[in-house]
Design a protein around this motif. Sequence first.
Motif, PDB file in Angstrom:
ATOM      1  N   ARG A  60       1.020  -1.200   0.123  1.00 12.52           N
ATOM      2  CA  ARG A  60      -0.212  -0.006  -0.099  1.00 12.52           C
ATOM      3  C   ARG A  60       0.936   1.168  -0.224  1.00 12.52           C
ATOM      4  O   ARG A  60       1.981   1.151   0.673  1.00 12.52           O
ATOM      5  N   VAL A  61       0.433   2.423  -0.724  1.00 11.99           N
ATOM      6  CA  VAL A  61       1.100   3.486  -0.817  1.00 11.99           C
ATOM      7  C   VAL A  61       0.087   4.598  -0.700  1.00 11.99           C
ATOM      8  O   VAL A  61      -1.234   4.412  -1.149  1.00 11.99           O
ATOM      9  N   GLN A  62       0.597   5.831  -0.519  1.00 10.11           N
ATOM     10  CA  GLN A  62      -0.135   7.102  -0.771  1.00 10.11           C
ATOM     11  C   GLN A  62       0.575   7.993  -1.807  1.00 10.11           C
ATOM     12  O   GLN A  62       1.507   8.244  -1.666  1.00 10.11           O
ATOM     13  N   LEU A  63      -0.276   7.879  -2.746  1.00 14.06           N
ATOM     14  CA  LEU A  63       0.212   8.663  -4.005  1.00 14.06           C
ATOM     15  C   LEU A  63       0.022  10.056  -4.006  1.00 14.06           C
ATOM     16  O   LEU A  63      -0.932  10.499  -3.676  1.00 14.06           O
ATOM     17  N   SER A  64       1.056  10.613  -4.430  1.00 17.12           N
ATOM     18  CA  SER A  64       1.107  12.309  -4.652  1.00 17.12           C
ATOM     19  C   SER A  64       0.834  12.574  -5.909  1.00 17.12           C
ATOM     20  O   SER A  64       1.018  11.864  -6.929  1.00 17.12           O
ATOM     21  N   PRO A  65       0.030  13.698  -6.263  1.00 17.58           N
ATOM     22  CA  PRO A  65      -0.331  14.382  -7.523  1.00 17.58           C
ATOM     23  C   PRO A  65       1.066  14.288  -8.517  1.00 17.58           C
ATOM     24  O   PRO A  65       2.002  14.854  -7.861  1.00 17.58           O
ATOM     25  N   ARG A  77      -3.912  13.946 -11.519  1.00 21.81           N
ATOM     26  CA  ARG A  77      -3.513  12.577 -11.876  1.00 21.81           C
ATOM     27  C   ARG A  77      -2.228  12.106 -10.964  1.00 21.81           C
ATOM     28  O   ARG A  77      -1.537  12.778 -10.583  1.00 21.81           O
ATOM     29  N   PHE A  78      -2.525  10.747 -10.905  1.00 24.06           N
ATOM     30  CA  PHE A  78      -1.502  10.132 -10.098  1.00 24.06           C
ATOM     31  C   PHE A  78      -0.751   9.111 -10.654  1.00 24.06           C
ATOM     32  O   PHE A  78      -1.563   8.251 -11.258  1.00 24.06           O
ATOM     33  N   GLN A  79       0.610   8.784 -10.831  1.00 26.79           N
ATOM     34  CA  GLN A  79       1.399   7.956 -11.586  1.00 26.79           C
ATOM     35  C   GLN A  79       1.323   6.688 -10.662  1.00 26.79           C
ATOM     36  O   GLN A  79       1.654   6.828  -9.582  1.00 26.79           O
ATOM     37  N   LEU A  80       1.207   5.590 -11.429  1.00 24.40           N
ATOM     38  CA  LEU A  80       1.028   4.422 -10.689  1.00 24.40           C
ATOM     39  C   LEU A  80       2.429   4.004 -10.349  1.00 24.40           C
ATOM     40  O   LEU A  80       3.324   4.291 -11.132  1.00 24.40           O
ATOM     41  N   PRO A  81       2.931   3.188  -9.299  1.00 23.94           N
ATOM     42  CA  PRO A  81       4.175   2.840  -9.045  1.00 23.94           C
ATOM     43  C   PRO A  81       4.834   2.102 -10.222  1.00 23.94           C
ATOM     44  O   PRO A  81       3.886   1.428 -10.832  1.00 23.94           O
ATOM     45  N   ARG A  95     -15.256   6.011  -0.013  1.00 20.01           N
ATOM     46  CA  ARG A  95     -15.037   5.865  -1.439  1.00 20.01           C
ATOM     47  C   ARG A  95     -14.610   6.816  -2.277  1.00 20.01           C
ATOM     48  O   ARG A  95     -15.193   7.847  -2.024  1.00 20.01           O
ATOM     49  N   LEU A  96     -13.813   6.711  -3.167  1.00 18.12           N
ATOM     50  CA  LEU A  96     -13.157   7.712  -4.162  1.00 18.12           C
ATOM     51  C   LEU A  96     -13.700   7.546  -5.532  1.00 18.12           C
ATOM     52  O   LEU A  96     -13.956   6.366  -5.997  1.00 18.12           O
ATOM     53  N   ASN A  97     -13.974   8.537  -5.903  1.00 19.84           N
ATOM     54  CA  ASN A  97     -14.296   8.599  -7.437  1.00 19.84           C
ATOM     55  C   ASN A  97     -12.965   8.841  -8.040  1.00 19.84           C
ATOM     56  O   ASN A  97     -12.260   9.775  -8.109  1.00 19.84           O
ATOM     57  N   PHE A  98     -12.832   7.927  -9.074  1.00 22.85           N
ATOM     58  CA  PHE A  98     -11.556   7.962  -9.862  1.00 22.85           C
ATOM     59  C   PHE A  98     -11.822   7.277 -11.200  1.00 22.85           C
ATOM     60  O   PHE A  98     -12.723   6.701 -11.390  1.00 22.85           O
ATOM     61  N   ARG A  99     -10.554   7.502 -12.015  1.00 22.68           N
ATOM     62  CA  ARG A  99     -10.708   6.742 -13.328  1.00 22.68           C
ATOM     63  C   ARG A  99      -9.209   6.449 -13.773  1.00 22.68           C
ATOM     64  O   ARG A  99      -8.194   7.068 -13.433  1.00 22.68           O
ATOM     65  N   SER A 100      -9.094   5.174 -14.092  1.00 20.31           N
ATOM     66  CA  SER A 100      -7.633   4.794 -14.474  1.00 20.31           C
ATOM     67  C   SER A 100      -7.549   4.999 -16.104  1.00 20.31           C
ATOM     68  O   SER A 100      -8.545   4.831 -16.768  1.00 20.31           O
ATOM     69  N   GLU A 101      -6.553   5.508 -16.375  1.00 17.33           N
ATOM     70  CA  GLU A 101      -6.093   6.131 -17.798  1.00 17.33           C
ATOM     71  C   GLU A 101      -4.308   5.487 -18.000  1.00 17.33           C
ATOM     72  O   GLU A 101      -3.710   6.379 -17.473  1.00 17.33           O
ATOM     73  N   GLY A 102      -4.251   4.589 -18.792  1.00 15.88           N
ATOM     74  CA  GLY A 102      -2.734   4.097 -18.875  1.00 15.88           C
ATOM     75  C   GLY A 102      -2.208   3.875 -17.638  1.00 15.88           C
ATOM     76  O   GLY A 102      -2.654   3.131 -16.774  1.00 15.88           O
ATOM     77  N   ARG A 103      -0.796   4.352 -17.259  1.00 15.60           N
ATOM     78  CA  ARG A 103      -0.406   4.164 -15.960  1.00 15.60           C
ATOM     79  C   ARG A 103      -0.581   5.250 -15.226  1.00 15.60           C
ATOM     80  O   ARG A 103       0.133   5.732 -14.132  1.00 15.60           O
ATOM     81  N   TYR A 104      -1.675   6.155 -15.306  1.00 17.17           N
ATOM     82  CA  TYR A 104      -2.249   7.059 -14.428  1.00 17.17           C
ATOM     83  C   TYR A 104      -3.516   6.951 -13.730  1.00 17.17           C
ATOM     84  O   TYR A 104      -4.422   6.176 -14.242  1.00 17.17           O
ATOM     85  N   VAL A 115      -4.197   0.168  -2.731  1.00 14.19           N
ATOM     86  CA  VAL A 115      -3.646  -0.990  -2.255  1.00 14.19           C
ATOM     87  C   VAL A 115      -3.506  -1.680  -3.556  1.00 14.19           C
ATOM     88  O   VAL A 115      -4.361  -1.842  -4.233  1.00 14.19           O
ATOM     89  N   TYR A 116      -2.020  -2.275  -3.995  1.00  8.88           N
ATOM     90  CA  TYR A 116      -1.852  -2.905  -5.272  1.00  8.88           C
ATOM     91  C   TYR A 116      -1.110  -4.114  -5.075  1.00  8.88           C
ATOM     92  O   TYR A 116      -0.460  -4.497  -4.209  1.00  8.88           O
ATOM     93  N   LEU A 117      -1.064  -4.853  -6.305  1.00  7.42           N
ATOM     94  CA  LEU A 117      -0.231  -5.819  -6.354  1.00  7.42           C
ATOM     95  C   LEU A 117       1.171  -5.509  -7.053  1.00  7.42           C
ATOM     96  O   LEU A 117       0.659  -4.826  -8.228  1.00  7.42           O
ATOM     97  N   ARG A 118       1.934  -5.859  -6.568  1.00  6.62           N
ATOM     98  CA  ARG A 118       3.421  -5.480  -6.827  1.00  6.62           C
ATOM     99  C   ARG A 118       4.425  -6.543  -7.674  1.00  6.62           C
ATOM    100  O   ARG A 118       4.020  -7.580  -7.332  1.00  6.62           O
ATOM    101  N   ASP A 119       4.815  -6.248  -8.559  1.00  9.05           N
ATOM    102  CA  ASP A 119       5.987  -7.132  -9.071  1.00  9.05           C
ATOM    103  C   ASP A 119       7.159  -7.690  -8.291  1.00  9.05           C
ATOM    104  O   ASP A 119       8.176  -6.549  -8.115  1.00  9.05           O
TER     105      ASP A 119
END
Length: 197
Positions: A60-65, A77-81, A95-104, A115-119
């Motif tokens: 889990r991380v807290q992404l900065s804009p 927009r927040f860049q994915l790790p 509950r957050l309103n958001f949209r995924s676009e590419g790596r953002y 919270v994400y699944l990492r490599d």
Amino acid sequence: MGPIDICSNALLMLGAKPIASFDESAGDANLDRARLCANLYPMVRLALLRSHPWNCAVTRVQLSPDATPPAFGWQNRFQLPSDWLRTLEVGDGARLNFRSEGRYILCNEAVFPLVYLRDVAEGDWDAMLVQAATLGMAVRLAYPITASSTVEEARYTEFQNFMKQARATDGQDDPPQTLGDFPLLASRYGAGLGSGG
């Protein structure tokens, strides 16, 4: 246990000789098996990691804009790790309103809890995930190594059965999820909304 060990064990399961590296020398009899493993393993690995929220790969991380906001529609927009494979959960209880676009991820919030699944490297894998990768490679290598569709089918069945067990075992490490405190559920079971309690 690393990629070479996983691939070598898969080869041994098929009655073939193991490899010492993905780039065996040109005069080595293992060259074809090494190239085959080098080509197939990355796909098997990533598909396996994405297929289930393995506890060893969840973070889990807290992404900065990002410095550049979206052109329109969203404030930030927040860049994915860089090690992101799959989003599992967003928000911190809200509950957050958001949209995924590419790596953002686009969102109107100032920070984005993710919270994400990492490599994650094989050295940090759970033993059952290592075994699942070995069996997965055995499936992918079965026909090229043995030229037998029967062996391939048998390995696939073994892999599927093991994956059920591995996912169930991995899922038992966490407490069960609850639905939370909902008045409707409470009233359904006589614990609220005017019950004489």
